[in-house]
Scaffold this active site. Structure first.
Site, PDB file in Angstrom:
ATOM      1  N   CYS A   2      47.154  51.286  48.697  1.00  0.00           N
ATOM      2  CA  CYS A   2      48.429  51.824  49.182  1.00  0.00           C
ATOM      3  C   CYS A   2      48.792  51.071  50.453  1.00  0.00           C
ATOM      4  O   CYS A   2      47.929  50.680  51.226  1.00  0.00           O
ATOM      5  CB  CYS A   2      48.418  53.317  49.510  1.00  0.00           C
ATOM      6  SG  CYS A   2      48.074  54.381  48.121  1.00  0.00           S
ATOM      7  N   ARG A  27      48.950  45.906  47.552  1.00  0.00           N
ATOM      8  CA  ARG A  27      48.092  47.053  47.853  1.00  0.00           C
ATOM      9  C   ARG A  27      48.376  48.228  46.915  1.00  0.00           C
ATOM     10  O   ARG A  27      47.660  49.237  46.939  1.00  0.00           O
ATOM     11  CB  ARG A  27      48.330  47.521  49.296  1.00  0.00           C
ATOM     12  CG  ARG A  27      47.980  46.501  50.335  1.00  0.00           C
ATOM     13  CD  ARG A  27      46.506  46.415  50.587  1.00  0.00           C
ATOM     14  NE  ARG A  27      45.961  47.674  51.022  1.00  0.00           N
ATOM     15  CZ  ARG A  27      44.657  47.885  51.206  1.00  0.00           C
ATOM     16  NH1 ARG A  27      43.796  46.934  50.960  1.00  0.00           N
ATOM     17  NH2 ARG A  27      44.207  49.042  51.621  1.00  0.00           N
ATOM     18  N   TRP A  74      49.292  53.239  45.176  1.00  0.00           N
ATOM     19  CA  TRP A  74      48.312  53.005  44.112  1.00  0.00           C
ATOM     20  C   TRP A  74      47.733  54.388  43.807  1.00  0.00           C
ATOM     21  O   TRP A  74      47.038  54.975  44.635  1.00  0.00           O
ATOM     22  CB  TRP A  74      47.227  52.038  44.589  1.00  0.00           C
ATOM     23  CG  TRP A  74      46.223  51.722  43.515  1.00  0.00           C
ATOM     24  CD1 TRP A  74      46.356  50.814  42.512  1.00  0.00           C
ATOM     25  CD2 TRP A  74      44.930  52.321  43.345  1.00  0.00           C
ATOM     26  NE1 TRP A  74      45.235  50.821  41.723  1.00  0.00           N
ATOM     27  CE2 TRP A  74      44.338  51.730  42.209  1.00  0.00           C
ATOM     28  CE3 TRP A  74      44.215  53.296  44.030  1.00  0.00           C
ATOM     29  CZ2 TRP A  74      43.071  52.081  41.753  1.00  0.00           C
ATOM     30  CZ3 TRP A  74      42.950  53.652  43.583  1.00  0.00           C
ATOM     31  CH2 TRP A  74      42.392  53.037  42.448  1.00  0.00           C
ATOM     32  N   ASN A 100      47.565  56.729  53.200  1.00  0.00           N
ATOM     33  CA  ASN A 100      46.658  55.882  52.428  1.00  0.00           C
ATOM     34  C   ASN A 100      45.260  56.440  52.631  1.00  0.00           C
ATOM     35  O   ASN A 100      44.811  56.571  53.771  1.00  0.00           O
ATOM     36  CB  ASN A 100      46.744  54.433  52.948  1.00  0.00           C
ATOM     37  CG  ASN A 100      45.702  53.524  52.329  1.00  0.00           C
ATOM     38  OD1 ASN A 100      45.212  53.791  51.232  1.00  0.00           O
ATOM     39  ND2 ASN A 100      45.364  52.452  53.016  1.00  0.00           N
ATOM     40  N   GLY A 101      44.588  56.798  51.557  1.00  0.00           N
ATOM     41  CA  GLY A 101      43.243  57.377  51.679  1.00  0.00           C
ATOM     42  C   GLY A 101      43.094  58.502  50.682  1.00  0.00           C
ATOM     43  O   GLY A 101      43.899  58.629  49.747  1.00  0.00           O
ATOM     44  N   GLU A 490      31.092  36.916  37.422  1.00  0.00           N
ATOM     45  CA  GLU A 490      32.388  36.713  38.068  1.00  0.00           C
ATOM     46  C   GLU A 490      33.425  36.168  37.070  1.00  0.00           C
ATOM     47  O   GLU A 490      34.577  36.597  37.066  1.00  0.00           O
ATOM     48  CB  GLU A 490      32.214  35.774  39.276  1.00  0.00           C
ATOM     49  CG  GLU A 490      33.482  35.406  40.014  1.00  0.00           C
ATOM     50  CD  GLU A 490      34.261  36.588  40.602  1.00  0.00           C
ATOM     51  OE1 GLU A 490      33.754  37.712  40.615  1.00  0.00           O
ATOM     52  OE2 GLU A 490      35.410  36.367  41.016  1.00  0.00           O
ATOM     53  N   LYS A 494      36.875  38.152  36.183  1.00  0.00           N
ATOM     54  CA  LYS A 494      38.218  37.556  36.330  1.00  0.00           C
ATOM     55  C   LYS A 494      39.008  37.726  35.052  1.00  0.00           C
ATOM     56  O   LYS A 494      40.161  38.109  35.074  1.00  0.00           O
ATOM     57  CB  LYS A 494      38.129  36.060  36.647  1.00  0.00           C
ATOM     58  CG  LYS A 494      37.926  35.557  38.044  1.00  0.00           C
ATOM     59  CD  LYS A 494      38.754  36.089  39.147  1.00  0.00           C
ATOM     60  CE  LYS A 494      38.359  37.474  39.555  1.00  0.00           C
ATOM     61  NZ  LYS A 494      37.710  37.685  40.790  1.00  0.00           N
ATOM     62  N   GLU A 497      39.899  41.573  34.292  1.00  0.00           N
ATOM     63  CA  GLU A 497      40.809  42.311  35.173  1.00  0.00           C
ATOM     64  C   GLU A 497      42.256  41.827  35.082  1.00  0.00           C
ATOM     65  O   GLU A 497      43.161  42.597  35.359  1.00  0.00           O
ATOM     66  CB  GLU A 497      40.320  42.337  36.623  1.00  0.00           C
ATOM     67  CG  GLU A 497      40.338  41.039  37.362  1.00  0.00           C
ATOM     68  CD  GLU A 497      39.790  41.163  38.792  1.00  0.00           C
ATOM     69  OE1 GLU A 497      39.831  42.238  39.381  1.00  0.00           O
ATOM     70  OE2 GLU A 497      39.313  40.133  39.319  1.00  0.00           O
ATOM     71  N   HIS A 513      18.198  40.542  24.020  1.00  0.00           N
ATOM     72  CA  HIS A 513      17.751  41.934  24.089  1.00  0.00           C
ATOM     73  C   HIS A 513      18.872  42.909  23.742  1.00  0.00           C
ATOM     74  O   HIS A 513      18.796  44.089  24.093  1.00  0.00           O
ATOM     75  CB  HIS A 513      17.166  42.224  25.475  1.00  0.00           C
ATOM     76  CG  HIS A 513      15.980  41.354  25.787  1.00  0.00           C
ATOM     77  ND1 HIS A 513      14.761  41.503  25.161  1.00  0.00           N
ATOM     78  CD2 HIS A 513      15.856  40.293  26.612  1.00  0.00           C
ATOM     79  CE1 HIS A 513      13.924  40.583  25.602  1.00  0.00           C
ATOM     80  NE2 HIS A 513      14.571  39.821  26.494  1.00  0.00           N
ATOM     81  N   LYS A 612      44.646  45.795  45.587  1.00  0.00           N
ATOM     82  CA  LYS A 612      43.634  45.230  46.479  1.00  0.00           C
ATOM     83  C   LYS A 612      43.128  46.248  47.474  1.00  0.00           C
ATOM     84  O   LYS A 612      43.876  47.050  47.957  1.00  0.00           O
ATOM     85  CB  LYS A 612      44.238  44.064  47.231  1.00  0.00           C
ATOM     86  CG  LYS A 612      43.393  42.830  47.009  1.00  0.00           C
ATOM     87  CD  LYS A 612      44.050  41.599  47.530  1.00  0.00           C
ATOM     88  CE  LYS A 612      43.031  40.535  47.789  1.00  0.00           C
ATOM     89  NZ  LYS A 612      42.334  40.046  46.625  1.00  0.00           N
TER      90      LYS A 612
HETATM   91  O1  M6R Z   1      38.034  43.315  49.859  1.00  0.00           O
HETATM   92  P1  M6R Z   1      36.703  43.381  49.158  1.00  0.00           P
HETATM   93  O2  M6R Z   1      36.078  42.041  49.029  1.00  0.00           O
HETATM   94  O3  M6R Z   1      35.783  44.368  49.812  1.00  0.00           O
HETATM   95  O4  M6R Z   1      37.029  43.921  47.721  1.00  0.00           O
HETATM   96  C1  M6R Z   1      35.994  44.178  46.815  1.00  0.00           C
HETATM   97  C2  M6R Z   1      36.501  44.374  45.406  1.00  0.00           C
HETATM   98  O5  M6R Z   1      37.378  45.464  45.357  1.00  0.00           O
HETATM   99  C3  M6R Z   1      37.230  43.153  44.868  1.00  0.00           C
HETATM  100  O6  M6R Z   1      36.423  42.018  44.903  1.00  0.00           O
HETATM  101  C4  M6R Z   1      37.688  43.387  43.415  1.00  0.00           C
HETATM  102  O7  M6R Z   1      36.589  43.472  42.564  1.00  0.00           O
HETATM  103  C5  M6R Z   1      38.650  42.310  42.949  1.00  0.00           C
HETATM  104  N1  M6R Z   1      39.615  42.884  42.060  1.00  0.00           N
HETATM  105  C6  M6R Z   1      37.975  41.208  42.218  1.00  0.00           C
HETATM  106  O8  M6R Z   1      38.843  40.243  41.744  1.00  0.00           O
END
Ligand code: M6R
Length: 612
Positions: A2, A27, A74, A100-101, A490, A494, A497, A513, A612
């Protein structure tokens, strides 16, 4: 998550709020709204959907005024719709608030407030705050000197949870009251009596570079005369004014179709910035200014705990491999969200490293606080300068990768791994586990990374073709071993998401396994197989996939003719030190995910359900 922005000054407030909200859209982007004060009345305008919807509504029917607050949401409590959008206001429209929170005792407070006649209009946890402030204000009215800030302070003393809030009221006009606990908030100090409040410097950078970061427990009163910060429960405090050192173009797309692509493409530059002035190649050492004066604690450390979430957790895993392999320090990597709730044991002489791009991820922050409270020395590996984690750790190393706006983390990841490699060299040399000549090898390899990444980025057209071929696959498997197991995680993250394709990352040897059951001609398997210490091992894993007709997309070291002939497709990366291969391997996987997502018509910068 947010975004919050507020303004008080001589200019029309709404365009400034919209401009700020647009820069905060990463955000949260499920709804947005503003509350603007005009002639002693609060006018609230909210729209579900992106900020463009709100902007259009305000263009059709403007809301004039000289001060107000805005929010981009968000969703946490209640679906994204107009009713649940912020700002939330009381029934009589005399108080409005953005938040926000998460208010953890919202249920109890709501029941109590309903019992006292308050009528709620949303499903959010936030709405209790605005009713509670009104309730407290009314109780206190008549007392000499009652003010909005006193009501906010008294209301917050009943609240459990996290918040960054900005509040306005007709009962005590010409001011915005802000408060924070666990969610970021700052004041933008403008000129000519203009003051801003925002959750992120990006919202105010077009207007001012001077910002005051609030600490947890701080409140601020913002008027056209300026601002006053005080601690809840005590009195006024002075917080330093910081100068934001990045430019507006860092939070703009710079000619690219998406922030994510811009951020992938700028990695040669960000990797260079992360290392600037830090490599001492002749000595086989690095110079980390943020760790100055810490040699004794770092030299004596018995254990390292790395804390992070998502992509930052993945870089932490690579850090674990590096710190154990090269600096020979026992290291554990923890999901911050688990660590903070599981009563962990933190032994004496532990170094906790919080990794976070934003420096504001609540789980990472609270995990770091838990480690600190148990006596660990806390270091931060953070991108956002002045963020809460950066301020609360004992020392740290900034990424200097400039703001990352794309929700999918790209350049922050490669810079995090680079910082972890530098930290490993620093600790290895300090503790005698790394010789000068091996140190030189790593430092030299670090120095070559920007050029090597630039070379990989030139393969973008070929990776786009690969994306075309695989864009309709419903599933993907990503495999890696050793340093590249986290790179496989990773790569899978990517893809899933931003493209919503189901993708799993696995240590290659674990495939047999269980996940091997999924492999057939319809399962693309991305295997990260550079010529490193586990090359021979991963080759046999590739054989296992091929034997079951899986299509192999292999990330290989250039010149590897064996896998070139064997895999269905190859992506060739330059040779580097084993520990740095995940940086080079990840870049083409970022491009692959990006192009697949774009081809599937996905909004890569603002993926569904994420912010984010
Ligand atoms: O700001 P941060 O690095 O603490 O954020 C951590 C995760 O929320 C962030 O890496 C998230 O997994 C992203 N969507 C990855 O692309």
């Amino acid at each position: 998550m947010c975004g919050i922005v507020g303004y008080i000054g001589a200019r029309e407030v709404t365009p400034l709020l919209i401009e700020g909200l647009k820069r905060l859209e990463y955000r949260g982007y499920d709804s947005a709204g503003v509350a603007v004060m005009l002639d002693g009345q609060i006018q609230v305008r909210k729209e579900a959907g992106k900020i463009a919807e709100l902007e259009k509504s305000l263009e059709d029917e403007p809301v004039p005024g000289k001060y107000g607050i805005g929010h981009t949401r968000w969703a946490t409590h209640g679906p994204p719709n107009n009713r649940n959008a912020h700002p939330h206001a009381t029934e009589d429209g005399e108080f409005a608030l953005v938040h926000n929170g998460i208010i953890e005792n919202a249920g109890t407070l709501r029941k109590m407030l309903e019992g006292r006649g308050h009528v709620f209009s949303s499903e959010t946890d936030t709405e209790v705050l605005v009713h509670l402030i009104e309730e407290v204000y009314e109780e206190g009215e008549g007392r000499a000197g009652e003010s909005l800030e006193r009501a906010v302070e008294a209301a917050l003393s009943q609240v459990e949870g996290t918040y960054g809030i900005a509040v306005v009221s007709t009962r005590d006009p010409e001011k915005i009251v802000a408060a924070r606990l666990g969610s970021p908030l700052l004041i933008g100090v403008g000129i000519n009596g203009e003051t801003f409040v925002a959750s992120d410097a990006a919202a105010v950078i077009a207007q001012t570079r001077d910002v005051v970061y609030l600490d947890d427990g701080d409140m601020a009163t913002i008027t056209s005369e300026g601002y006053v910060v005080h601690r809840r429960g005590t009195g006024p405090v002075t917080r330093p004014v910081n100068r934001v050192d990045w430019d507006l173009d860092e939070v703009e797309r710079g000619g690219y179709e998406h922030f994510m692509l811009k951020e992938i493409m700028e990695q040669p530059e960000t990797l260079r910035e992360t290392m600037r002035g830090r490599l001492l190649e002749d000595d086989g050492r690095v110079k980390l200014g943020g760790l100055e004066g810490m040699d004794e604690e770092l030299g004596d450390a018995q254990r390292v705990i790395i804390l992070g979430c998502g992509t930052s957790w993945h870089s932490g895993l690579i850090g674990e491999y590096m710190l154990e392999d090269i600096a020979r320090i026992p290291t554990d990597v923890e999901y911050a969200s688990e660590f903070r709730y599981r009563r962990p044991v933190v032994e004496p002489k532990t170094i906790a490293i919080a990794i976070s791009q934003s420096g504001e991820t609540a789980d990472t922050l609270w995990a770091m606080r838990e480690a600190k409270q148990q006596g660990a020395t806390c270091l931060g590996i953070v991108n956002a300068v002045g963020s809460t984690i950066a301020r609360e750790t004992d020392a740290g190393i900034y990424l200097h990768a400039k703001p990352e706006i794309g929700v999918a983390s790209t350049k922050a990841f490669t810079s995090q791994v680079e910082v972890l490699a530098m930290l490993t060299v620093h600790l290895g040399r300090l503790r005698g586990a790394l010789t000068a000549s091996r140190g030189r090898e790593i430092v030299r390899a670090l120095g070559q990374l920007p050029e090597q990444v630039a070379q990989i980025l030139e393969m973008e057209p070929a990776i786009r073709e690969l994306a075309e071929e695989y864009k309709d696959s419903p599933n993907f498997l990503y495999l890696g071993r050793g340093y590249n197991f986290p790179a496989a995680l990773e790569g899978a993250l990517k893809l899933k998401e931003i493209s919503y394709i189901h993708a799993e990352g696995y240590p290659a040897a674990e495939m047999k396994h269980g996940p091997i059951a999924l492999i057939d001609e319809n399962m693309p398997v991305v295997v990260i197989a550079p010529k490193d210490a586990v090359y021979e091992k991963i080759k046999s894993n590739i054989e296992e996939v091929k034997a079951r007709k899986g299509s192999v997309i292999a990330v290989i070291t250039e010149g590897d003719t064996e896998l070139l002939a064997f895999a269905d497709h190859v992506i060739q990366i330059p040779r580097t030190h084993d520990a740095l291969t995940p940086i080079l391997a990840t870049v083409p996987l970022q491009l692959l995910a990006y192009h697949i997502a774009v081809m599937r018509g996905c909004d890569v910068d603002q993926p569904m359900n994420l912010a984010k």
